[in-house]
Design an enzyme around this catalytic site. Structure first.
Site, PDB file in Angstrom:
ATOM      1  N   GLU A   8      63.103  85.524 -28.472  1.00 62.73           N
ATOM      2  CA  GLU A   8      64.310  85.866 -27.712  1.00 62.73           C
ATOM      3  C   GLU A   8      65.593  85.594 -28.485  1.00 62.73           C
ATOM      4  OE1 GLU A   8      60.924  85.800 -25.074  1.00 62.73           O
ATOM      5  OE2 GLU A   8      61.665  84.292 -26.504  1.00 62.73           O
ATOM      6  N   HIS A  36      57.438  83.256 -13.711  1.00 60.16           N
ATOM      7  CA  HIS A  36      57.841  84.642 -13.491  1.00 60.16           C
ATOM      8  C   HIS A  36      58.701  84.769 -12.244  1.00 60.16           C
ATOM      9  CE1 HIS A  36      54.407  85.078 -16.217  1.00 60.16           C
ATOM     10  NE2 HIS A  36      54.969  86.213 -16.595  1.00 60.16           N
TER      11      HIS A  36
END
Length: 734
Positions: free
Chosen positions: A464, A534
């Site tokens: 990321e 999530h």
């Protein structure tokens, strides 16, 4: 081409190709020494100024001068691009940065061209020289260099993208300017040996190697990261041995205190990159004759014998002896040159300390936190929906995909990348129609690679920080990266790049650079099985970061309008897309056309009311609407529901007007209640609207814990419509 033997500083011979760019003539050698000495004397003058309390920090380039002047003389200012670090005074002087300009930064003067007094000394940034604004963070600049090199290659392959795009509305967006690029430009980035432990360094090598990018990495190895010796940072104590197997690289390990060896190595490295062969890494062993900074005392961790041994390798003394031994200058000529430099530095210091200080007003301080041309009344970002031939209502996911395609057709500077966003990296089967293609785990980038090609939509490594860091480098070059972090839960490796780089580039450069990156991020829970990794929220962390716009639509029409504003504005934008809302029946809409835009900082009144105000955003909007409609039917309580839509900036005026009308307010959000986004709204209401309230400000939010996998647990942890209903009823009865 013939060859010629050139003596090195230690008296041995170095064989170099006889060409203008690989040999230094007499005048160049003299200038080489002058620049080295100029750098050292500038360091010394700063030390004096610090001890006189005329400046507030000092960190030196001492011991690195030979390697850095060599780098500067091997490259081209205003042609190549530079991402230096705080030891790089000498290369900046070589490129054309002046002593006065450097000392103005040390003073913190208004005329400091790098930052206007906002950054510490030795934080370089001169736009006309392509020296990109630098932070104190270590290794982050390596990824910026990668993105910059990618942008240069993109403009070379798409020269039409370097001109202002033609906009169908006929409006000239301020951030669009013609981009200057050179077909064989090279990017320089430097780093200390201690910072090679950082992940961004390795991520940058990975991408530079894979893409064969024209980047010269310079590792300035003085043996210490403050007090930590190199063997404690680097296995085996030698970074060259660790990186040796990266493909496509040119490597050189040299004595960085030897000016001739350094110049030869830098010329060869730059030539390798300029020819398009790939990246290069020059590992220069240098010394640190002064402490890490003037705030550090190296006598606490280095022996006198070690310091004395380093002093014998001082590049200033070595270069001076070389000039004498080779008959290039005699002692009198060296003395005269040094006196001239001393006088130059003294004059520069005298002018710098007399420089006016920055204006210390609230308005001046806040200037350049964000772009100056983005407001709720800006007609470019406030348009009406248009009817299109396709009048079917579509989901938020569909309209985001349609908006991305329209914007990419409009502007060739837009590129999209992230994890799994491409249709198929091995695209032969895709082109043959044998496979459908992925286009993101939620399919929001489906078809982009297929329509726009591999150089406008591609898959990044699973890293990321790599995604955001490269986007920073592209954006400062004039591109418009629209990148995706696959799940908000995994944004955390990129936070360093977002907080210390992306958000602050405009402010720290005093408006010289901007970094208009859009970061799209699926966020939130209510997924039935999303669990801890999530289902996360955490938007308040980013609204606490000045310089980044934070957007979170609750429906399809708002999503397309806000995304278009995000792409067309000149600020970094964190665009949060709630996963549960991607394909919900709630909030579907027809595509509003290729010019539909919604201004940031303008809330939407979803439902008007008179008794209680509910302020919310994201996936809580439909739940709050359900509660409001139910309580009005059952108890006759009239609720005014406000969807903020953008969290930074947020629409205080709409909130205040509603609270003055209803005299009761609930702030509801999905994230945890403690230290959540609603706390700031609640605090401001209590501070500024206290006399308008008939009841305490109430918050409805998630429990202060993680989201569980089992749906029965998730339902209790996250705020539900019943929780909002109960809060409305209790507040109305207060």
């Amino acid at each position: 081409m013939g060859r010629k033997t050139l003596p090195s500083l230690n008296g041995s011979s170095t064989s170099v190709q006889e060409a203008d760019d690989t040999l230094l003539d007499r005048e160049q050698l003299i200038e080489f020494y002058r620049l080295m000495y100029l750098s050292r004397r500038t360091d010394d003058r700063e030390i004096v100024l610090k001890r006189q309390q005329k400046i507030f920090f000092q960190i030196s380039c001492a011991g690195h001068e030979a390697l850095l002047v060599a780098a500067g003389m091997a490259m081209r200012p205003g042609y190549d691009w530079f991402f230096p670090y705080y030891r790089d005074r000498a290369i900046c002087l070589t490129l054309g940065n002046t002593v006065e300009e450097q000392l103005l930064q040390a003073v913190g003067a208004a005329d400091d061209p790098a930052s206007g007094g906002r950054q510490m000394p030795s934080h370089w940034g001169i736009k006309k020289l392509n020296i990109v604004t630098q932070s104190s963070a270590t290794a982050t600049q390596c990824l910026h260099a990668v993105g910059c090199a990618e942008a240069g290659r993109y403009f070379r392959n798409h020269p039409e993208a370097s001109a202002k795009p033609a906009l169908s509305s006929g409006i000239d967006y301020r951030q669009y300017k013609d981009v200057k690029f050179e077909a064989d430009e090279v990017v320089y980035v430097s780093i200390g040996e201690g910072s090679t432990s950082q992940g961004e360094f390795w991520e940058s090598l990975n991408t530079a190697s894979n893409a064969k990018l024209p980047i010269v990495f310079v590792v300035e190895d003085n043996g210490y990261a403050i007090s930590t010796p190199v063997e404690a940072n680097t296995p085996g104590g030698n970074i060259s041995k660790l990186v040796a197997n990266f493909p496509n690289f040119h490597f050189a390990e040299i004595d960085g205190t030897d000016a001739i060896a350094s110049y030869k190595a830098m010329v060869e490295a730059v030539a390798y990159c300029r020819a398009g062969h790939g990246p290069a890494l020059v590992h220069g062993h240098v010394v640190r004759p002064y402490s890490h900074s003037l705030s550090d005392d190296e006598r606490q961790y280095r022996s006198a014998e070690e310091v004395e041994a380093d002093s014998l390798k001082d590049p200033i003394a070595r270069m001076q002896m070389y000039l004498l031994r080779e008959g290039i200058l005699n002692e009198a000529e060296i003395d005269r040159l040094e006196r001239q430099v001393d006088e130059e530095v003294q004059r520069a210091a005298d002018r710098a300390v007399r420089g006016p200080l920055p204006v210390a007003t609230r308005e001046a301080i806040l200037k350049h936190v964000y772009s100056e041309d983005l407001s709720v009344t800006d007609p470019r970002f406030s348009t009406e929906p248009q009817r299109t031939p396709d009048d079917a209502e579509r989901t938020m996911a569909d309209l985001i995909n349609a908006c991305l395609k329209d914007e990419m057709r409009r502007d060739e500077r837009i590129v999209v990348f992230g994890e799994d966003v491409a249709d198929a990296t091995r695209d032969t089967a895709l082109r043959a129609g044998k496979i459908k293609g992925k286009g993101g785990v939620f399919k929001l980038t489906s078809g982009l690679q297929n329509e726009f090609g591999n150089d406008r939509c591609w898959n990044s490594p699973l890293a990321e920080a790599n995604i955001v860091g490269r986007a920073v480098g592209m954006a400062v070059r004039g591109m418009k990266p629209v990148v995706e972090i696959q799940f908000f839960d995994y944004i955390w490796p990129a936070v360093h790049q977002m907080r210390n780089e992306l958000s602050v580039i405009r402010w720290r450069s005093n408006g010289e650079y901007s970094c208009p990156v859009v970061i799209r991020v699926p966020i939130g829970g209510y997924l039935t099985g999303g669990s801890i990794y999530h289902s996360q929220s955490g938007e308040s962390i980013f609204t606490h970061t000045p310089g980044i716009r934070v957007v979170m639509p609750s429906n399809a029409l708002d999503a397309v309008g806000l995304l278009r504003t995000a792409i067309r504005c000149d600020d970094p934008v964190l665009f949060l897309e709630h996963k549960r809302l991607y394909r919900e029946t709630f909030g579907r809409a027809m595509y509003p056309g290729p010019e539909y835009a919604i201004p940031f900082g303008k809330a939407k009144i979803v439902k008007a009311g008179t008794d209680v105000t509910v302020v919310t955003y994201g996936a809580v909007v439909p739940r709050a609407l359900q509660a409001a409609m139910k309580i009005e039917r059952e108890l006759g309580i009239s609720v005014e529901l406000i969807d903020l839509r953008t969290l930074s900036p947020y629409d205080w005026e709409t909130i205040a007007e509603s609270v003055r009308k209803t005299n009761r307010v609930i702030v509801a959000h999905e994230d945890m209640q403690s230290w959540g986004y609603g706390a700031e709204i609640a605090a401001r209401i209590g501070d500024e609207l206290f006399h308008d309230l008939d009841a305490p400000v109430r918050r409805v939010a998630a429990m202060d814990t993680f989201v569980a996998y089992q749906p029965a647990l998730e339902d209790v942890i996250l705020p539900q419509a019943d929780d909002v209903y109960k809060a409305i009823a209790e507040l109305a009865a207060f």
